[in-house]
Design a protein around this motif. Sequence first.
Motif, mmCIF file in Angstrom:
data_model
loop_
_atom_site.group_PDB
_atom_site.id
_atom_site.type_symbol
_atom_site.label_atom_id
_atom_site.label_comp_id
_atom_site.label_asym_id
_atom_site.label_seq_id
_atom_site.Cartn_x
_atom_site.Cartn_y
_atom_site.Cartn_z
ATOM 1 N N ARG A 269 -75.377 27.219 -8.598
ATOM 2 C CA ARG A 269 -75.629 28.569 -9.107
ATOM 3 C C ARG A 269 -77.105 28.804 -9.350
ATOM 4 O O ARG A 269 -77.644 29.863 -9.031
ATOM 5 N N SER A 270 -77.761 27.821 -9.915
ATOM 6 C CA SER A 270 -79.180 27.952 -10.224
ATOM 7 C C SER A 270 -80.019 28.130 -8.957
ATOM 8 O O SER A 270 -80.927 28.964 -8.924
ATOM 9 N N ARG B 134 -79.442 31.644 -7.525
ATOM 10 C CA ARG B 134 -80.138 32.682 -8.292
ATOM 11 C C ARG B 134 -81.621 32.746 -7.945
ATOM 12 O O ARG B 134 -82.232 33.792 -8.057
ATOM 13 N N TRP C 15 -82.703 32.185 -4.924
ATOM 14 C CA TRP C 15 -82.715 32.464 -3.493
ATOM 15 C C TRP C 15 -83.241 31.276 -2.682
ATOM 16 O O TRP C 15 -83.923 31.425 -1.687
ATOM 17 N N THR D 224 -72.184 32.479 -6.217
ATOM 18 C CA THR D 224 -73.308 33.205 -6.814
ATOM 19 C C THR D 224 -74.034 34.038 -5.775
ATOM 20 O O THR D 224 -74.421 35.180 -6.046
ATOM 21 N N GLN E 232 -74.503 38.048 -5.820
ATOM 22 C CA GLN E 232 -75.838 38.644 -5.781
ATOM 23 C C GLN E 232 -75.979 39.633 -4.629
ATOM 24 O O GLN E 232 -76.558 40.710 -4.804
ATOM 25 N N LYS F 109 -76.797 43.431 -5.687
ATOM 26 C CA LYS F 109 -78.164 43.890 -5.454
ATOM 27 C C LYS F 109 -78.257 44.863 -4.275
ATOM 28 O O LYS F 109 -79.157 45.682 -4.230
#
Length: 113
Positions: A29-30, A33, A35, A88, A92, A96
């Motif tokens: 996930r990190s 986030r 990209w 994730t 996103q 977005k």
Amino acid sequence: MSLFIEGSPYVFLCITIILGGGAAFLAGRSLARGWKSPILLFFYMLIFTAGIRFLHFALFQAQLTSLHYYLSHGLVVMIFAFVGYRTTLAKQMTEKYPWLYERTSPLSWRQKA
């Protein structure tokens, strides 16, 4: 199940699945986030798997240098990490860019028609 389990199934469940899988999911996930590339996630999980193997060795007297269990535990950890990464990233992309993409499953998205 001896492909994955070295000693007790409870040790495998607690250390590799719950502790390692949860941390790998959060690492995926990190990176999503930020990209970052999934290739980077692959290399991070190779290092992380060595840590998981060390916990098996230090706490439960498992063999530290077993390539067989390093690869099998690494596979489990990487599955968790890539699921965290894709969920994730799909979230996103659809949040977005809602005019471009729609979510098709928890792990994927597609262009709107």
